[in-house]
Design a protein around this motif. Structure first.
Motif, PDB file in Angstrom:
ATOM      1  N   GLU A  44       6.082 -10.534  10.216  1.00 35.22           N
ATOM      2  CA  GLU A  44       5.143 -11.392   9.489  1.00 35.22           C
ATOM      3  C   GLU A  44       3.739 -10.819   9.584  1.00 35.22           C
ATOM      4  N   GLY A  45       3.078 -10.704   8.422  1.00 34.22           N
ATOM      5  CA  GLY A  45       1.735 -10.148   8.368  1.00 34.22           C
ATOM      6  C   GLY A  45       0.708 -11.203   7.994  1.00 34.22           C
ATOM      7  N   PRO A  46      -0.442 -10.768   7.479  1.00 34.46           N
ATOM      8  CA  PRO A  46      -1.503 -11.708   7.089  1.00 34.46           C
ATOM      9  C   PRO A  46      -1.023 -12.725   6.066  1.00 34.46           C
ATOM     10  N   MET A  47      -1.470 -13.964   6.225  1.00 36.45           N
ATOM     11  CA  MET A  47      -1.150 -15.060   5.303  1.00 36.45           C
ATOM     12  C   MET A  47       0.358 -15.302   5.176  1.00 36.45           C
ATOM     13  N   GLY A  48       1.102 -14.943   6.233  1.00 39.22           N
ATOM     14  CA  GLY A  48       2.535 -15.198   6.239  1.00 39.22           C
ATOM     15  C   GLY A  48       3.361 -14.237   5.431  1.00 39.22           C
ATOM     16  N   ARG A  49       2.740 -13.195   4.852  1.00 41.39           N
ATOM     17  CA  ARG A  49       3.479 -12.218   4.062  1.00 41.39           C
ATOM     18  C   ARG A  49       4.226 -11.256   4.979  1.00 41.39           C
ATOM     19  N   MET A  50       5.400 -10.835   4.534  1.00 41.77           N
ATOM     20  CA  MET A  50       6.191  -9.898   5.323  1.00 41.77           C
ATOM     21  C   MET A  50       5.701  -8.474   5.076  1.00 41.77           C
ATOM     22  N   MET A  51       5.520  -7.736   6.166  1.00 35.44           N
ATOM     23  CA  MET A  51       5.096  -6.349   6.083  1.00 35.44           C
ATOM     24  C   MET A  51       5.972  -5.513   7.005  1.00 35.44           C
ATOM     25  N   ILE A  52       5.926  -4.183   6.841  1.00 33.24           N
ATOM     26  CA  ILE A  52       6.814  -3.338   7.628  1.00 33.24           C
ATOM     27  C   ILE A  52       6.257  -3.090   9.024  1.00 33.24           C
ATOM     28  N   ASN A  53       7.159  -2.849   9.966  1.00 33.84           N
ATOM     29  CA  ASN A  53       6.802  -2.385  11.301  1.00 33.84           C
ATOM     30  C   ASN A  53       6.994  -0.866  11.303  1.00 33.84           C
ATOM     31  N   SER A 189      -5.763  -5.270   3.081  1.00 36.50           N
ATOM     32  CA  SER A 189      -5.757  -4.046   3.886  1.00 36.50           C
ATOM     33  C   SER A 189      -6.660  -4.184   5.103  1.00 36.50           C
ATOM     34  N   HIS A 190      -7.803  -4.830   4.946  1.00 32.27           N
ATOM     35  CA  HIS A 190      -8.702  -5.042   6.084  1.00 32.27           C
ATOM     36  C   HIS A 190      -8.057  -5.939   7.135  1.00 32.27           C
ATOM     37  N   GLN A 191      -7.295  -6.925   6.680  1.00 27.84           N
ATOM     38  CA  GLN A 191      -6.604  -7.783   7.642  1.00 27.84           C
ATOM     39  C   GLN A 191      -5.545  -6.995   8.401  1.00 27.84           C
ATOM     40  N   ILE A 192      -4.794  -6.165   7.694  1.00 32.64           N
ATOM     41  CA  ILE A 192      -3.758  -5.352   8.345  1.00 32.64           C
ATOM     42  C   ILE A 192      -4.401  -4.372   9.324  1.00 32.64           C
ATOM     43  N   ALA A 193      -5.547  -3.780   8.928  1.00 30.12           N
ATOM     44  CA  ALA A 193      -6.231  -2.791   9.767  1.00 30.12           C
ATOM     45  C   ALA A 193      -7.120  -3.422  10.829  1.00 30.12           C
ATOM     46  N   ALA A 382       0.083  -2.418  -0.391  1.00 31.50           N
ATOM     47  CA  ALA A 382      -0.671  -2.547   0.857  1.00 31.50           C
ATOM     48  C   ALA A 382       0.237  -2.979   2.003  1.00 31.50           C
ATOM     49  N   LEU A 383       1.140  -3.914   1.729  1.00 33.98           N
ATOM     50  CA  LEU A 383       2.035  -4.420   2.770  1.00 33.98           C
ATOM     51  C   LEU A 383       3.056  -3.372   3.207  1.00 33.98           C
ATOM     52  N   ILE A 384       3.370  -2.426   2.304  1.00 34.21           N
ATOM     53  CA  ILE A 384       4.354  -1.394   2.638  1.00 34.21           C
ATOM     54  C   ILE A 384       3.709  -0.171   3.274  1.00 34.21           C
ATOM     55  N   THR A 385       2.606   0.293   2.692  1.00 33.95           N
ATOM     56  CA  THR A 385       2.040   1.577   3.142  1.00 33.95           C
ATOM     57  C   THR A 385       0.951   1.457   4.197  1.00 33.95           C
ATOM     58  N   MET A 386       0.166   0.396   4.153  1.00 35.53           N
ATOM     59  CA  MET A 386      -0.936   0.296   5.108  1.00 35.53           C
ATOM     60  C   MET A 386      -0.476   0.248   6.573  1.00 35.53           C
ATOM     61  N   PRO A 387       0.620  -0.454   6.892  1.00 38.45           N
ATOM     62  CA  PRO A 387       1.065  -0.424   8.293  1.00 38.45           C
ATOM     63  C   PRO A 387       1.422   0.975   8.782  1.00 38.45           C
ATOM     64  N   ILE A 388       1.693   1.905   7.858  1.00 36.63           N
ATOM     65  CA  ILE A 388       1.979   3.293   8.239  1.00 36.63           C
ATOM     66  C   ILE A 388       0.706   4.127   8.235  1.00 36.63           C
ATOM     67  N   MET A 389      -0.103   3.979   7.195  1.00 40.45           N
ATOM     68  CA  MET A 389      -1.292   4.807   7.045  1.00 40.45           C
ATOM     69  C   MET A 389      -2.385   4.476   8.062  1.00 40.45           C
ATOM     70  N   ILE A 390      -2.449   3.243   8.505  1.00 44.64           N
ATOM     71  CA  ILE A 390      -3.493   2.868   9.482  1.00 44.64           C
ATOM     72  C   ILE A 390      -3.274   3.577  10.826  1.00 44.64           C
ATOM     73  N   PRO A 391      -2.086   3.458  11.448  1.00 44.12           N
ATOM     74  CA  PRO A 391      -1.887   4.207  12.703  1.00 44.12           C
ATOM     75  C   PRO A 391      -1.927   5.721  12.501  1.00 44.12           C
TER      76      PRO A 391
END
Length: 468
Positions: A44-53, A189-193, A382-391
């Motif tokens: 679960e990501g920002p605002m309850g949206r599902m994002m990748i680990n 993206s800012h919330q994910i990062a 953003a929900l798919i790629t940002m969790p990868i691109m940020i780290p």
């Protein structure tokens, strides 16, 4: 000799967009037999949206696309894209009501008389206005709203439908590419990062200035070309004559129509407020445009039957664009059904991580642009790629803010050229422009935008551009 030339032209005719998209669906279906299936763990990501680990990826049993899955990909794409499809229909219906009330004709007439002696100035005025709106609320789909107004305006000023589509798409795409407060891309993206929401707006504003300035120069050059070669406009006049949008007369409106025009302006401002503060989705926007058409029609003095017939005419006008959106979504349906979409982003992330740190940001830009072909949704990407691109940005030594900018630029650039981008294809369809002609027209500007984006990313990396 003439017959041979005609045969040659037919031989190299650009295929219909349905054919292009069907080929893409078929290619991805075949690719499902060669690309292994895989999946990231979802959290679960920002605002309850599902994002990748990004730390948990596993290969799974392949589920290649069979004949039945291939045949149903497009119908499923229509269902999957139903919110955007109905949004397109409601825009068409609402703007046909505005057209039938005479409000659009009156507005076009007034703008024409204002700019007729200095008509080239209409280009920067419209580009700046439309791009700023999109930069704040993040809805490039507004290009669909602008085109029905811009076509008669541009033709009366002596330009063509390509100019109308250019103004609508260059302004909205430019604003989306360098968005300042777009909730679906920048904010998410800012919330994910874990960065301050909408931070770094100053640097993005400089990018916006460069992007829109280049767009203005590009369209002014095209305008000068049309002015020197009036015969280039004749085909547009011929094609649109049946729509009665090029009429040499002065338009006047009644008091009721003036009040209806004020209602349109008020409701447009209300739409911007709703998107910016309440993040209205396409369903809410579709309902809003339905209400706009009905309310404006009533205020202008139209009967219920007249409003209904106007909506019907509007639906017919945007039918091709709405269908294209659903057909284009069929590509994503194939990738989701065969479960290869996560495998593709997994492979792309490994390619980017292998690049030298100084040009990793350019690899991110290319990756985001390429991935947008498969997932033409800013928030979805953003929900798919940002969790990868940020780290990944942390590992290679670039800032998270720079990684987000690479996402914005890559996503924005491809939105105006990839046929899987539904709103873009619907816009050129509404303008009556083939994909081949559009690609030839816009390609030089895309090169310029790509170079501008690369320059801003390299500078951001060099200065270790941070949150503010």
């Amino acid at each position: 000799m003439e017959n041979k030339n005609n045969q040659s032209k037919k031989k190299f005719a650009f295929p219909h967009i349905y054919v292009i998209l069907l080929i893409f669906v078929a290619v991805m279906s075949i690719a499902s037999y060669f690309i292994p299936a895989g999946e990231y763990e979802r959290v679960e990501g920002p605002m309850g949206r599902m994002m990748i680990n990004p730390d948990v990826f596993t290969f799974i049993e392949s589920t290649p696309i069979g004949i039945m899955e291939f045949l149903t990909a497009i119908p499923q794409g229509m269902v999957s894209a139903s919110s955007v499809v109905f949004f397109t229909f409601m825009i068409g219906g609402a703007f046909m009501v505005l057209k039938d009330t005479g409000i659009i004709h009156f507005g076009v007439d007034r703008l024409t008389r204002t700019f007729i002696s200095r008509k080239v100035l209409i280009i920067p005025v419209l580009l700046i206005t439309f791009s700023i709106i999109t930069a704040f609320i993040g809805t490039p789909e507004l290009a669909l709203v602008y085109v029905p107004i811009l076509i008669p305006l541009m033709i009366k000023l002596g330009y063509d439908k390509m100019m109308a589509a250019g103004v609508a798409l260059i302004s909205t795409t430019g604003g989306f590419l360098a968005a300042l407060t777009n909730p679906g891309t920048v904010g998410l993206s800012h919330q994910i990062a874990e960065l301050p929401i909408y931070s770094g707006a100053g640097y993005r504003f400089l990018l916006l200035l460069a992007i829109i300035a280049s767009g203005v120069v590009f369209l002014i050059r095209y305008a000068k070309k049309l002015e020197k070669n009036p015969h280039l406009v004749k085909q547009s006049l011929k094609e649109t004559a049946s729509q009665h949008i090029y009429e040499e007369k002065r338009y006047e409106i009644t008091t009721r129509q003036k009040v209806a025009g004020l209602v349109v302006i008020f409701m447009f401002v209300g739409m911007i407020y709703g998107v910016l503060t309440h993040q209205w989705d396409f369903i809410k926007l579709a309902g809003y445009f339905l209400a706009m058409g009905v309310i404006v029609g009533i205020v202008a003095g139209m009967s219920g039957n007249q409003i209904s017939e106007s909506f019907n005419k509007g639906f017919r006008d945007v039918l091709l664009g709405a269908m294209i959106i659903g057909v284009a979504r069929g590509v994503a349906v194939v990738m989701e059904e065969s479960q290869i979409i996560d495998t593709i982003i997994y492979g792309l992330s490994h390619v980017v991580s292998s690049l030298p740190s100084s040009i990793t940001v350019l690899g991110m830009l290319a990756t985001q642009g390429l991935f947008n072909f498969f997932v033409p949704s800013g928030s979805g990407q953003a929900l798919i790629t940002m969790p990868i691109m940020i780290p990944l940005a942390d590992i290679v030594g670039t800032t998270r803010q720079t990684a987000i900018l690479a996402f914005q630029v890559g996503d924005g650039l491809s939105n105006i050229i990839f046929p899987t981008s539904g709103y873009f294809m619907a816009t050129i369809a509404a303008a009556g422009i083939s994909y081949g002609k559009w690609a030839k027209f816009i390609f030089p500007l895309l090169i310029v935008w790509f170079l501008i984006g690369c320059a801003f990313l390299l500078v951001a990396h060099a200065i270790t551009w941070g949150p503010f």
